[in-house]
Each structure stands twice: as structure tokens, then as C-alpha cells.
Scaffold this motif. Structure first.
Motif, short mmCIF file in Angstrom:
data_model
loop_
_atom_site.label_atom_id
_atom_site.label_comp_id
_atom_site.label_asym_id
_atom_site.label_seq_id
_atom_site.Cartn_x
_atom_site.Cartn_y
_atom_site.Cartn_z
N SER A 1 0.85 -1.18 0.00
CA SER A 1 0.00 0.00 0.00
C SER A 1 0.89 1.23 0.00
O SER A 1 1.94 1.26 0.66
CB SER A 1 -0.89 0.03 1.24
OG SER A 1 -1.76 -1.08 1.23
N TYR B 1 1.21 3.36 -10.26
CA TYR B 1 2.25 3.08 -9.26
C TYR B 1 3.47 2.44 -9.91
O TYR B 1 4.48 2.21 -9.25
CB TYR B 1 1.71 2.16 -8.16
CG TYR B 1 0.62 2.81 -7.35
CD1 TYR B 1 0.94 3.70 -6.33
CD2 TYR B 1 -0.73 2.57 -7.61
CE1 TYR B 1 -0.06 4.30 -5.58
CE2 TYR B 1 -1.72 3.16 -6.87
CZ TYR B 1 -1.39 4.04 -5.86
OH TYR B 1 -2.37 4.65 -5.12
N GLN C 1 -0.25 -1.86 -9.80
CA GLN C 1 -1.34 -1.13 -10.44
C GLN C 1 -0.80 0.03 -11.29
O GLN C 1 0.21 0.65 -10.96
CB GLN C 1 -2.28 -0.55 -9.37
CG GLN C 1 -2.81 -1.59 -8.42
CD GLN C 1 -4.22 -1.99 -8.73
OE1 GLN C 1 -4.56 -2.26 -9.88
NE2 GLN C 1 -5.04 -2.03 -7.71
N ASP D 1 0.55 5.22 0.76
CA ASP D 1 -0.33 6.21 1.39
C ASP D 1 -1.74 5.64 1.60
O ASP D 1 -2.74 6.31 1.37
CB ASP D 1 -0.39 7.50 0.56
CG ASP D 1 0.93 8.25 0.58
OD1 ASP D 1 1.72 8.06 1.52
OD2 ASP D 1 1.19 9.01 -0.38
N GLY D 2 -1.79 4.37 2.01
CA GLY D 2 -3.05 3.73 2.35
C GLY D 2 -3.81 3.11 1.18
O GLY D 2 -4.81 2.43 1.39
N ALA D 3 -3.35 3.33 -0.06
CA ALA D 3 -4.04 2.76 -1.23
C ALA D 3 -3.28 1.53 -1.72
O ALA D 3 -2.05 1.52 -1.78
CB ALA D 3 -4.11 3.80 -2.34
N LEU D 4 -4.04 0.50 -2.10
CA LEU D 4 -3.43 -0.72 -2.61
C LEU D 4 -2.73 -0.42 -3.93
O LEU D 4 -3.35 0.02 -4.89
CB LEU D 4 -4.50 -1.80 -2.82
CG LEU D 4 -4.01 -3.14 -3.35
CD1 LEU D 4 -3.06 -3.81 -2.35
CD2 LEU D 4 -5.19 -4.05 -3.65
N ALA D 5 -1.41 -0.66 -3.97
CA ALA D 5 -0.62 -0.36 -5.15
C ALA D 5 -0.22 -1.62 -5.91
O ALA D 5 0.11 -1.54 -7.10
CB ALA D 5 0.64 0.42 -4.75
#
Length: 103
Positions: free
Chosen positions: A17, A46, A43, A19-23
Motif C-alpha cells: 500500500s 504506481y 497497479q 499512502d493507504g491505497a493498494l498499489a
């Protein structure tokens, strides 16, 4: 940017992740003694920031610490092991020639 890698055992994958987002993630299949990495994906948006390197370093380190041998079935993981020889010893000797890795 802050990154976090965690083992999502419910989905059999390590996830990164940003900054908290699934990368991205690295999917695996476990046997009694080996962890086969079968697919890695970062993703769109990223890619190009070496998040795959951060993810795989943590996934391989954790797997080795848990006592698993590494089977780099995924081409991304195999390339990572090729360029980070400290992980070659974690690949079982029988699998190294099949993966194009040194003995």
C-alpha cells in the motif's frame, strides 16, 4: 509517500500500500516447505517507482524468515532473485536450473 507491505493470508498474497491505497501484490501458493510466487502485479499509476522491488524484498524476506523455500514461478520474482543473489540460496537446489538460476 509511505509504503506498507503486509501478508494478506486470506488471499494468499503480499500486498503493498502507498499512502493507504493498494498499489500492488505478489500472489503465492504454499506447500509444506516452499512458497511458490505465481503472479506479481503493480497497479497502473504506481508503476515505475520500484514498488515491486519494495514488495518483493519484504515478501521474500518474510517467507525466508517463516522457513519457506522460494519458488520464483512469476517472471518478475525470478528477475528479482536473479538481481538479488542473496535470495538464490532460498530457492531449492532442484528448482534453480529450471528457473535459470545459478547453483
Amino acid at each position: 509517500m509511505s509504503t506498507e507491505v503486509r501478508n494478506n493470508t486470506q488471499l494468499d498474497r503480499f500486498e503493498i500500500s502507498v499512502d493507504g491505497a493498494l498499489a500492488g501484490w505478489a500472489e503465492y501458493q504454499d506447500t509444506a516447505s516452499e512458497r511458490a510466487f505465481v503472479h506479481t502485479e503493480i497497479q497502473v499509476g504506481y508503476q515505475g517507482h520500484d514498488y515491486a522491488g519494495v514488495l518483493l524484498a519484504a515478501a521474500l524476506h518474510t517467507s525466508r524468515a517463516e522457513g519457506f523455500g522460494i519458488l520464483p514461478m512469476c517472471p518478475t520474482v525470478c528477475r528479482y532473485v536473479e538481481t538479488h543473489p542473496e535470495y538464490v540460496a532460498s530457492v531449492p537446489a532442484w528448482a534453480r536450473p529450471r528457473m535459470g538460476l545459478p547453483q
